[in-house]
Enzyme design. Structure first.
Site, PDB file in Angstrom:
ATOM      1  CG  ASP A  45     -11.210   0.253 -22.004  1.00  0.00           C
ATOM      2  OD1 ASP A  45     -12.401  -0.004 -22.222  1.00  0.00           O
ATOM      3  OD2 ASP A  45     -10.314  -0.611 -21.927  1.00  0.00           O
ATOM      4  NE  ARG A  60     -10.275  -4.823 -20.108  1.00  0.00           N
ATOM      5  CZ  ARG A  60     -10.550  -3.709 -20.766  1.00  0.00           C
ATOM      6  NH1 ARG A  60      -9.705  -2.701 -20.722  1.00  0.00           N
ATOM      7  NH2 ARG A  60     -11.652  -3.595 -21.454  1.00  0.00           N
ATOM      8  N   PRO A 107       0.825  -1.221   0.000  1.00  0.00           N
ATOM      9  CG  PRO A 107      -0.130  -1.127   2.136  1.00  0.00           C
ATOM     10  CD  PRO A 107       0.633  -2.028   1.215  1.00  0.00           C
ATOM     11  CD  GLU A 142       0.468  -5.660  10.640  1.00  0.00           C
ATOM     12  OE1 GLU A 142       0.670  -4.524  10.184  1.00  0.00           O
ATOM     13  OE2 GLU A 142      -0.661  -6.161  10.732  1.00  0.00           O
TER      14      GLU A 142
HETATM   15  N1  SAM Z   1       1.615  -3.021   7.538  1.00  0.00           N
HETATM   16  C1  SAM Z   1       1.624  -2.666   6.163  1.00  0.00           C
HETATM   17  C2  SAM Z   1       1.499  -1.155   6.021  1.00  0.00           C
HETATM   18  O1  SAM Z   1       0.801  -0.557   6.842  1.00  0.00           O
HETATM   19  O2  SAM Z   1       2.042  -0.579   5.062  1.00  0.00           O
HETATM   20  C3  SAM Z   1       0.455  -3.335   5.434  1.00  0.00           C
HETATM   21  C4  SAM Z   1       0.608  -4.799   5.292  1.00  0.00           C
HETATM   22  S1  SAM Z   1      -0.796  -5.547   4.518  1.00  0.00           S
HETATM   23  C5  SAM Z   1      -1.761  -5.998   5.923  1.00  0.00           C
HETATM   24  C6  SAM Z   1      -0.205  -7.088   3.961  1.00  0.00           C
HETATM   25  C7  SAM Z   1       0.163  -7.139   2.484  1.00  0.00           C
HETATM   26  O3  SAM Z   1      -0.980  -6.866   1.694  1.00  0.00           O
HETATM   27  C8  SAM Z   1       1.204  -6.145   2.011  1.00  0.00           C
HETATM   28  O4  SAM Z   1       2.519  -6.606   2.279  1.00  0.00           O
HETATM   29  C9  SAM Z   1       0.916  -6.040   0.538  1.00  0.00           C
HETATM   30  O5  SAM Z   1       1.557  -7.059  -0.196  1.00  0.00           O
HETATM   31  C10 SAM Z   1      -0.584  -6.268   0.462  1.00  0.00           C
HETATM   32  N2  SAM Z   1      -1.383  -5.033   0.292  1.00  0.00           N
HETATM   33  C11 SAM Z   1      -2.247  -4.518   1.180  1.00  0.00           C
HETATM   34  N3  SAM Z   1      -2.829  -3.407   0.709  1.00  0.00           N
HETATM   35  C12 SAM Z   1      -2.339  -3.217  -0.520  1.00  0.00           C
HETATM   36  C13 SAM Z   1      -2.553  -2.222  -1.517  1.00  0.00           C
HETATM   37  N4  SAM Z   1      -3.393  -1.207  -1.341  1.00  0.00           N
HETATM   38  N5  SAM Z   1      -1.890  -2.342  -2.686  1.00  0.00           N
HETATM   39  C14 SAM Z   1      -1.020  -3.354  -2.901  1.00  0.00           C
HETATM   40  N6  SAM Z   1      -0.775  -4.327  -1.985  1.00  0.00           N
HETATM   41  C15 SAM Z   1      -1.416  -4.263  -0.816  1.00  0.00           C
END
Ligand code: SAM
Length: 250
Positions: free
Chosen positions: A169, A154, A88, A116
């Site tokens: 699109d 796509r 994220p 996490e």
């Molecule tokens: N503790 C981390 C933080 O606050 O940045 C978040 C970890 S999340 C619970 C677990 C995993 O979900 C991440 O390592 C990532 O691979 C994935 N993930 C969660 N949200 C995401 C997003 N918006 N975009 C891409 N990957 C995401």
């Protein structure tokens, strides 16, 4: 395009590769889809892939050894692929990035975190790009990687019936797609705009340009303002102003 997904839940990804457009693309050999189970690369007999965070705090962190080994195994099979970490905290994914990848990349390796997140040392040594699909936190990177793979696939020539459909699109040229209708002509008193039944392609195109611009203006003013209107769009906007009886200067 060769996609490899590194995950602790390979079944989620393999079933994605087995259906719909993904399965068709694979059958036509336009794309390839692979899955690597990160747990297969754990370094102990309990198949551990996570551990407690240094410094304390809640949750677990994915260990670097198994992640590194999984990434190197993927790289060995497709050395030209870029390694994308799903997080994220990464750069926000969008249609522009999907087009760029569809046209330029040979392969992509997606690293899906869980718990996490992953040990920081993986970011700095083995990852080419960190990508997020939006400002929210999911429990794992699998859905994010599938979103990205789907939107890139796509756009690969030959995967969709017609590339024309992806040219109009939403988000191409910072505009939303025009309104679409199908049969019946009259649905509970709501009629299909007559011009769409006329068979006049020039008029239909004009109507669609107008509809696309209007929807972008009303639904996504941020996109509308992002790109200067083309000469054709300026004409449409002048027309709107005249209809609203607003004084228009040349
Ligand atoms: N503790 C981390 C933080 O606050 O940045 C978040 C970890 S999340 C619970 C677990 C995993 O979900 C991440 O390592 C990532 O691979 C994935 N993930 C969660 N949200 C995401 C997003 N918006 N975009 C891409 N990957 C995401």
């Amino acid at each position: 395009m060769d996609f490899t997904v590194l995950t602790l839940f390979p079944e989620l990804i393999s079933s994605f590769f087995e259906h719909g457009m993904m399965a068709r693309g694979i059958k036509k050999k336009l794309i390839a889809g692979h899955c690597i189970n990160i747990r297969d690369f754990s370094c102990d007999r309990h198949n551990t892939v996570d551990d407690r965070p240094y410094g304390g705090g809640s949750g677990m962190i994915m260990k670097p050894e198994s992640l590194k080994a999984a990434i190197l195994a993927a790289k060995k099979r497709t050395p030209d692929s870029s390694v994308i970490l799903m997080t994220p905290q990464g750069t926000r994914f969008n249609q522009g990035k999907a087009m760029e990848a569809a046209l330029q990349k040979k392969g992509l390796i997606f690293v899906c975190g869980r718990y996490e997140g992953i040990d920081e040392r993986i970011y700095s040594t083995l990852v080419d790009e960190e990508i997020s699909i939006g400002d929210y936190v999911m429990t794992g990177g699998e859905l994010a990687s599938m979103v990205i793979i789907d939107s890139i696939t796509r756009l690969i020539p030959g995967v969709l019936g017609s590339l024309e459909s992806s040219k109009s699109d939403s988000f191409t040229d910072d505009r939303l797609e025009y309104a679409q209708y199908t049969r019946p002509e009259d649905f509970e008193g709501l009629k299909v705009p007559e011009v769409l039944l006329s068979g006049n392609h020039e008029k239909i195109n004009q109507w669609r340009k107008n509809s696309s611009l209007q929807r972008t203006f009303l639904k996504r003013p941020d996109l509308f303002n992002k790109t200067r209107p083309t000469a054709e769009e300026k004409k449409i906007i002048k027309q709107w102003c005249q209809e609203l009886k607003i004084l228009v200067r040349e």
